[in-house]
Design a protein around this motif. Sequence first.
Motif, PDB file in Angstrom:
ATOM      1  N   ASP A 440    -104.176  19.772  -4.187  1.00 50.99           N
ATOM      2  CA  ASP A 440    -103.321  19.906  -3.004  1.00 50.99           C
ATOM      3  C   ASP A 440    -101.837  19.932  -3.348  1.00 50.99           C
ATOM      4  N   SER A 517    -102.276  32.880  -1.396  1.00 51.16           N
ATOM      5  CA  SER A 517    -103.030  32.924  -0.132  1.00 51.16           C
ATOM      6  C   SER A 517    -104.524  32.717  -0.377  1.00 51.16           C
ATOM      7  N   LYS A 520    -105.287  29.062  -0.811  1.00 46.20           N
ATOM      8  CA  LYS A 520    -105.311  28.371   0.485  1.00 46.20           C
ATOM      9  C   LYS A 520    -106.647  28.597   1.195  1.00 46.20           C
ATOM     10  N   LYS A 521    -107.185  29.803   1.089  1.00 46.08           N
ATOM     11  CA  LYS A 521    -108.488  30.085   1.699  1.00 46.08           C
ATOM     12  C   LYS A 521    -109.597  29.251   1.042  1.00 46.08           C
ATOM     13  N   VAL A 523    -109.228  26.351  -0.464  1.00 43.04           N
ATOM     14  CA  VAL A 523    -109.051  24.961  -0.037  1.00 43.04           C
ATOM     15  C   VAL A 523    -109.589  24.763   1.383  1.00 43.04           C
ATOM     16  N   SER A 524    -109.349  25.727   2.256  1.00 38.62           N
ATOM     17  CA  SER A 524    -109.884  25.652   3.616  1.00 38.62           C
ATOM     18  C   SER A 524    -111.409  25.663   3.605  1.00 38.62           C
ATOM     19  N   ASP A 525    -111.985  26.544   2.787  1.00 36.44           N
ATOM     20  CA  ASP A 525    -113.451  26.599   2.671  1.00 36.44           C
ATOM     21  C   ASP A 525    -114.004  25.307   2.065  1.00 36.44           C
ATOM     22  N   ARG A 526    -113.252  24.714   1.130  1.00 35.18           N
ATOM     23  CA  ARG A 526    -113.680  23.444   0.522  1.00 35.18           C
ATOM     24  C   ARG A 526    -113.720  22.332   1.568  1.00 35.18           C
ATOM     25  N   ASP A 527    -112.700  22.296   2.408  1.00 39.00           N
ATOM     26  CA  ASP A 527    -112.664  21.268   3.461  1.00 39.00           C
ATOM     27  C   ASP A 527    -113.823  21.448   4.435  1.00 39.00           C
ATOM     28  N   TYR A 528    -114.135  22.710   4.712  1.00 38.80           N
ATOM     29  CA  TYR A 528    -115.257  23.001   5.611  1.00 38.80           C
ATOM     30  C   TYR A 528    -116.581  22.555   4.991  1.00 38.80           C
ATOM     31  N   LYS A 597    -117.330  30.295   4.394  1.00 37.07           N
ATOM     32  CA  LYS A 597    -117.902  29.448   5.447  1.00 37.07           C
ATOM     33  C   LYS A 597    -119.281  29.953   5.863  1.00 37.07           C
TER      34      LYS A 597
END
Length: 616
Positions: A440, A517, A520-521, A523-528, A597
């Motif tokens: 992060d 970018s 960032k995608k 990381v977003s998928d990891r959080d999901y 996702k």
Amino acid sequence: MEMKNEMQAVILAAGNGKRLFPFTNKIPKVMIEVCGETIIKRALNNLAELNQIYEVIIVIGYKAEKIKEHIGMSYKGMKITYVLNKDYASTNNIYSLWLAKDYIENDVILLEGDVIFEKELLMPLIDSDLSNMVLVAKYNEDITGTVVTMNENTKRINRFIGSKNQEQKKDYFKDKYKTINIYLFKKDFLDKYFIPSLDDHISIHGRDDYYEVVLGTLTNLGVKLYSHLVKNVNWYEIDDVNDLEKASIIFSEGNSYLENIENRYGGYWNYDFVDFCYLYNLYFPNKEIYEILQNKLPKLINYYPSTQKEIAKLLSGWFEDDFEYTDLIVGNGASELIRLINLRLIQKITIPIPSFDEYFGQLKENQINLFLLDKKNDFKIDVVKLVDSIKSSNSNSVLLINPNNPTSQILDNDDIRYVLENAGSEVLVFVDESFIDFADNKEKYSCQKLIAEFSNLVIIRSISKEFGVPGIRLGYILTKNELVKKEIKKGLPIWNINSIAEMFIELFTKYDSVYESSIKKIVSDRDYLKKKLKNLNFLKIYEPCANFILCELVTEKIDSRELTIKLFNEFNLFIKDFKNKKGLEDGKFIRISVRTKQDTDKLVTALEEIEEKLEL
């Protein structure tokens, strides 16, 4: 199924299979075994299962007597008739089929002897109301040969297009389907159209051609042929040794398929499963980079790449930190550099475990000091204890993978500085930052800014994981240490990086914002993924800092191997099993890589179904 015995089958098996030497030195191609069964016996067994075939006509040529001995004059109630093509070496399949014409007296299933398939593939040939049928599959560039176009509504075939007439341009194959080389021909079609056309074609054009040319001519004249699109049934055309290996994996039974896949360590584009095992960026490179590489491909293949010095200069353009291009060594993947480190620099190394297995390669047991990470501390490294272990073991080096693979845990700069300052200036500190961009706060965790301050710091980085290019093999070492640079360069050939990889390095700086970018995608998928996995009762999730998540099975009802097998065999999902991983409790841990996702939903749905069945 009611026994009718109304049909014949024709198997074309005359060729010598030159591309399969040495396997075909002493036997014909159709007698090669795939998963313990010869290709031709598998075909005959599948035909026998139909309960429709009373006679199989086999056209033989190369090693003809071997096939006769192997099959005999009857097989599972089907009469076997042999037709000899003495000129198999100078003719093609049109002539082999033409030789069989005088033996055909009924509807026929025609198949070529080098196609391996499951029995379900044949069912549409006897269940359909359509007359003449061609089995086709969605086009796959790995399997070459004749393709067709068809009316998507009626399934009537519009054109047969042989390899010589296919265009190699973008989207050309979008509406094309590959022939599987298995057909149903009705007797009236054979008598009225096909056999007379074979006669005409051979008399005018000779015997060295393909019968698909005749089918194409008939289609152009308005003769009706229909297609059946094969889905979810395994088949493969075996032309060479690579095809044989792929077929052997696809047709493995039980857990052998999974084990074969695991032992390949790559090449997964040839197989149909969702890969949650291997680690890479799904969003980079972008389409524009691929197009540039594609357009430049002829030159990239025809010209030599640059040498190490020039490629290091190119790579140095990626960075703004205070070091020279001479501090960079570019490798054919990080694995090439790790191997040279182990062979040339390691006397004894302290390795926190669990760790990446590549770092154990080429090292003897007495060269490794294992520093076991505590599960109770979520596998985080206690740097004070680590330094004590380095000193007490007399290690001349230590490895820090940051974030660590497989735990996905991370050290900050202060921790790494502590190791550098306290382990001893003569101790080489290897820091693998192959996943650092997924953290992060990269500035907080990357030790790249410490390079100028510590000559014993050696950063290793694979470009595969974060940059999405494992196929072009890129990695690098960054260090001020002259001994390290000297020893590693000694072990490298003059050209160790290919031209495509060099071009990628050159292009990257123009697309660094696109790359950011993509991170960032991820990381977003990891959080999901993390959020979804946390809802499962039988998994404990370790907080991730990379593009994967370490999971612990907190149940006795299923272990990691059983779960891996179940996900693969029943759901077509491939995860990493750590049943025998050093530093992890046996049978309790798996690793799941971050994907889209949509893919995550497939995985979580499968895991929820498993959880429900186990009553967890």
